[in-house]
Write an enzyme that holds these catalytic residues in place. Structure first.
Site: not given
Ligand code: IMP
Ligand code: MG
Length: 180
Positions: A101-102, A105, A155, A167
């Site tokens: 995953e990227d 959060d 970010v 991206r």
């Molecule tokens: P979570 O962990 O389900 O809250 O979601 C994480 C997703 O939110 C990631 O896959 C990103 O697509 C998006 N995301 C959260 N923070 C950022 C950020 O700082 N930049 C870009 N995308 C983010």
């Molecule tokens: Mg994402």
């Protein structure tokens, strides 16, 4: 730096050299951890694509590749219902799965995908995330491999987007307020 997309960046948080080095370390770590096994790397589109590619180049194991797409309906990055809009094509039963995953959060996205795949009886599932947000880090899910811990700022770059843009930046940067 050029002056088109780069000029929207407030500051560079992680350079392309740091990203490349870290991906190399993680790839080598995975190679050691799974010695003698095959692995199935599953990227969560689209944000993970660049990191995944750099990590995979450094995995010296028989490695399969697949992707999923998860869409979140509702407003904000972490709220709303999650839906799998693209599934993997292969059967992961008995396979060693590494989800990539990227950014971690709230952890909702990864938890959703992990729970879904666990039902398919893989041999194991581990989580590899490029970024891990320090602040809002919840305990619902923990990553096994983390590229970098980051502060709670928005970010972009190296796969991560804002409104589907940025991206292609080769580094991770903080987006200027005016660009949002
Ligand atoms: P979570 O962990 O389900 O809250 O979601 C994480 C997703 O939110 C990631 O896959 C990103 O697509 C998006 N995301 C959260 N923070 C950022 C950020 O700082 N930049 C870009 N995308 C983010
Ligand atoms: Mg994402």
């Amino acid at each position: 730096m050029g002056n088109i997309i780069h000029s929207d960046i407030e500051r560079v948080l992680i350079t392309s050299e740091q990203l490349e080095d870290r991906a190399k370390q993680i790839g080598r770590q995975i190679t050691e951890d799974y010695k003698g096994e095959e692995v199935t790397v599953i990227g969560i589109l689209k944000g993970s694509f660049m990191f995944l590619s750099d990590v995979m180049k450094n995995i010296d194991l028989y490695t399969r590749l697949d992707f999923v797409t998860v869409q979140s309906y509702g407003n904000g990055t972490s709220s709303g219902e999650l839906t799998l809009t693209k599934d993997i094509t292969a059967d992961i039963k008995g396979k060693h799965v590494i989800l990539v995953e990227d950014i971690l959060d709230s952890g909702k996205t990864l938890k959703f995908v992990k729970d879904l795949f666990e039902k398919r009886e893989p041999a194991s599932i581990k989580i590899c995330t490029l970024l891990n947000k320090k602040v809002r880090k919840s305990e619902i899910i923990k990553a096994d491999y983390i590229g970098f811990d980051v502060d709670d700022v928005f970010v972009v770059g190296y796969g991560l987007d804002y409104a589907q843009l940025y991206r292609n930046l080769p580094y991770i940067g903080e987006l200027k307020i005016e660009a949002r």
